[in-house]
Design an enzyme around this catalytic site. Structure first.
Site, PDB file in Angstrom:
ATOM      1  N   TYR A 102     -12.414  -1.366 -13.188  1.00  0.00           N
ATOM      2  CA  TYR A 102     -12.022  -1.872 -11.864  1.00  0.00           C
ATOM      3  C   TYR A 102     -12.544  -3.274 -11.597  1.00  0.00           C
ATOM      4  CZ  TYR A 102     -10.990   3.021 -10.770  1.00  0.00           C
ATOM      5  OH  TYR A 102     -10.483   4.283 -10.775  1.00  0.00           O
TER       6      TYR A 102
ATOM      7  N   HIS B 175      -0.583   4.799  -4.325  1.00  0.00           N
ATOM      8  CA  HIS B 175      -0.552   3.360  -4.048  1.00  0.00           C
ATOM      9  C   HIS B 175       0.792   2.902  -3.459  1.00  0.00           C
ATOM     10  CE1 HIS B 175      -3.895   2.575  -7.308  1.00  0.00           C
ATOM     11  NE2 HIS B 175      -4.267   3.417  -6.355  1.00  0.00           N
TER      12      HIS B 175
ATOM     13  N   GLU C 272      -0.383  -1.892 -12.839  1.00  0.00           N
ATOM     14  CA  GLU C 272      -0.326  -0.748 -11.927  1.00  0.00           C
ATOM     15  C   GLU C 272       0.170  -1.203 -10.554  1.00  0.00           C
ATOM     16  OE1 GLU C 272      -3.795   1.771 -11.927  1.00  0.00           O
ATOM     17  OE2 GLU C 272      -3.123   2.899 -10.177  1.00  0.00           O
TER      18      GLU C 272
ATOM     19  N   ARG D 228     -17.109   0.493 -13.768  1.00  0.00           N
ATOM     20  CA  ARG D 228     -17.671  -0.469 -12.829  1.00  0.00           C
ATOM     21  C   ARG D 228     -18.499  -1.544 -13.523  1.00  0.00           C
ATOM     22  NH1 ARG D 228     -15.650   0.912  -8.270  1.00  0.00           N
ATOM     23  NH2 ARG D 228     -15.177   3.122  -8.059  1.00  0.00           N
TER      24      ARG D 228
ATOM     25  N   GLU E 122      -5.015  11.644 -10.749  1.00  0.00           N
ATOM     26  CA  GLU E 122      -6.267  10.948 -10.393  1.00  0.00           C
ATOM     27  C   GLU E 122      -6.726  11.483  -9.046  1.00  0.00           C
ATOM     28  OE1 GLU E 122      -4.503   6.984 -10.342  1.00  0.00           O
ATOM     29  OE2 GLU E 122      -5.600   6.508 -12.158  1.00  0.00           O
TER      30      GLU E 122
ATOM     31  N   HIS F 170      -7.501   2.931 -19.211  1.00  0.00           N
ATOM     32  CA  HIS F 170      -7.536   2.213 -17.931  1.00  0.00           C
ATOM     33  C   HIS F 170      -8.617   1.137 -18.011  1.00  0.00           C
ATOM     34  CE1 HIS F 170      -7.573   1.276 -13.721  1.00  0.00           C
ATOM     35  NE2 HIS F 170      -6.767   2.269 -13.381  1.00  0.00           N
TER      36      HIS F 170
ATOM     37  N   HIS G  48      -7.134   8.525  -2.657  1.00  0.00           N
ATOM     38  CA  HIS G  48      -6.350   9.599  -3.270  1.00  0.00           C
ATOM     39  C   HIS G  48      -6.709  10.961  -2.659  1.00  0.00           C
ATOM     40  CE1 HIS G  48      -6.024   7.068  -7.227  1.00  0.00           C
ATOM     41  NE2 HIS G  48      -5.783   6.355  -6.152  1.00  0.00           N
TER      42      HIS G  48
ATOM     43  N   ASP H  77       1.745   4.312  -9.374  1.00  0.00           N
ATOM     44  CA  ASP H  77       0.766   5.212  -8.762  1.00  0.00           C
ATOM     45  C   ASP H  77       1.361   5.683  -7.438  1.00  0.00           C
ATOM     46  OD1 ASP H  77      -1.456   6.077  -7.049  1.00  0.00           O
ATOM     47  OD2 ASP H  77      -2.775   5.321  -8.623  1.00  0.00           O
TER      48      ASP H  77
ATOM     49  N   ASP I 299      -5.533   3.193  -0.075  1.00  0.00           N
ATOM     50  CA  ASP I 299      -5.884   3.627  -1.430  1.00  0.00           C
ATOM     51  C   ASP I 299      -6.984   4.686  -1.472  1.00  0.00           C
ATOM     52  OD1 ASP I 299      -6.155   3.992  -4.119  1.00  0.00           O
ATOM     53  OD2 ASP I 299      -6.778   1.947  -4.585  1.00  0.00           O
TER      54      ASP I 299
ATOM     55  N   HIS J  72      -5.289  -3.041 -13.103  1.00  0.00           N
ATOM     56  CA  HIS J  72      -4.945  -3.470 -11.752  1.00  0.00           C
ATOM     57  C   HIS J  72      -4.712  -4.968 -11.810  1.00  0.00           C
ATOM     58  CE1 HIS J  72      -7.331   0.139  -9.857  1.00  0.00           C
ATOM     59  NE2 HIS J  72      -6.355   0.516 -10.664  1.00  0.00           N
TER      60      HIS J  72
ATOM     61  N   HIS K 259       0.899   7.647 -12.187  1.00  0.00           N
ATOM     62  CA  HIS K 259      -0.341   8.243 -11.687  1.00  0.00           C
ATOM     63  C   HIS K 259       0.065   9.125 -10.523  1.00  0.00           C
ATOM     64  CE1 HIS K 259      -3.161   4.810 -13.228  1.00  0.00           C
ATOM     65  NE2 HIS K 259      -2.792   5.639 -14.176  1.00  0.00           N
TER      66      HIS K 259
HETATM   67 ZN    ZN Z   1      -6.087   4.270  -6.390  1.00  0.00          ZN
HETATM   68 FE    FE Z   2      -3.932   4.839 -10.210  1.00  0.00          FE
HETATM   69 FE    FE Z   3      -5.863   2.487 -11.329  1.00  0.00          FE
END
Ligand code: ZN
Ligand code: FE
Ligand code: FE
Length: 267
Positions: free
Chosen positions: A54, A163, A126, A21, A240, A51, A210, A160, A208, A91, A195
């Site tokens: 975000y 997603h 992704e 973050r 994830e 990764h 999970h 993913d 979104d 992303h 993912h």
């Molecule tokens: Zn996600």
């Molecule tokens: Fe993912």
């Molecule tokens: Fe991701």
């Protein structure tokens, strides 16, 4: 991370390139990187995935946010070369009311400014759930980004499962049709990682969120088909799911059981 992965039966893993973050990255420890490379070789790990944070948004309407995304990803990719030939997933971003076409153009523009001939890392776009103004929830959008990148040989896709389901692709009942569509629009040769997540919400919800394997709307049967699909057989699968380490260990053991230890799993 490598040892944690091994301890729960994993032979790949995903890690954040820096605070997910924020923006701060620890200085690179070359010795650590070298140890990881030899450990992965010893344990026959498949490719691992870094990764991006975000907060990185290459298609924000705000220029300073776009510049930050570019600088961050450039620095991350330079660091990735200390663990050569791995994957870097990000992303694609949110176009923040600029429209999806503008977003696609800006994402490609950033990649064109960063990717270079010498890099050994493959950069993955992704597949997204389509929350808010997210770009990349349709295969066509990902294809359009790749088409605008000069060094597209350095670009792949990370699928993913939560997603794509949230984006409206019915991997629950029609996995093969979805993979056919992926193949026609993007090409399955571009698919480099999965993912593996269940989803808390129904197909097409664009949420979104999970869920643990088998406890969501995609369901165990469908996720089982995914890990057993011969069309996905050489890919690293990363969980994830909302779990602690023992929960991941259980999910990996269960999934490996389904496909008789053939696939690479990680968290
Ligand atoms: Zn996600
Ligand atoms: Fe993912
Ligand atoms: Fe991701």
């Amino acid at each position: 991370m490598g040892m944690t992965a091994s301890s729960i039966g994993a032979d790949t893993f995903q890690f954040f390139s820096r605070n997910p973050r924020g923006s701060k990255a620890r200085p690179l420890d070359e010795e650590d990187a070298a140890l990881l490379v030899s450990y992965m070789k010893d344990k026959s790990f498949s490719k691992i995935i870094a990764h991006a944070p975000y907060t990185l948004n290459p298609c924000s309407a705000d220029e300073s946010i776009r510049k930050f995304a570019l600088a961050t990803m450039k620095d991350d990719l330079a660091r990735m070369e200390s663990i050569p030939n791995q994957l870097y997933n990000f992303h694609p971003g949110s176009h923040t009311n600029q429209g999806v076409e503008k977003g696609i153009e800006q994402i490609a523009c950033m990649l064109n400014a960063i990717l270079n001939e010498e890099q050994t890392t493959t950069v993955l776009l992704e597949t997204m759930a389509g929350k808010g103004s997210e770009v990349g929830s349709r295969f066509e959008e990902l294809r359009a980004i790749i088409d605008s990148v000069n060094l597209s040989c350095k670009v792949g896709i990370c699928l993913d499962t939560c997603h794509v389901f949230d984006a409206g692709y019915d991997i629950r009942n029609h996995l093969d049709e979805v993979l056919n569509e992926f193949d026609e629009v993007i090409g399955l040769n571009r698919l480099k990682a999965v993912h593996l997540n269940d989803s808390m919400n129904i197909i097409g919800s664009h949420k979104d969120r999970h869920q643990k394997i088998g406890e969501g709307e995609i369901g165990l049967e469908a996720l089982k088909n995914i890990v057993c699909s011969p069309r996905l057989k050489d890919l690293p699968f990363c969980l994830e799911t909302p779990n602690e380490i023992d929960g991941y260990a259980r999910e990996i053991a269960m999934l490996k059981d389904y496909q008789q230890n053939r696939r690479s799993f990680g968290i």
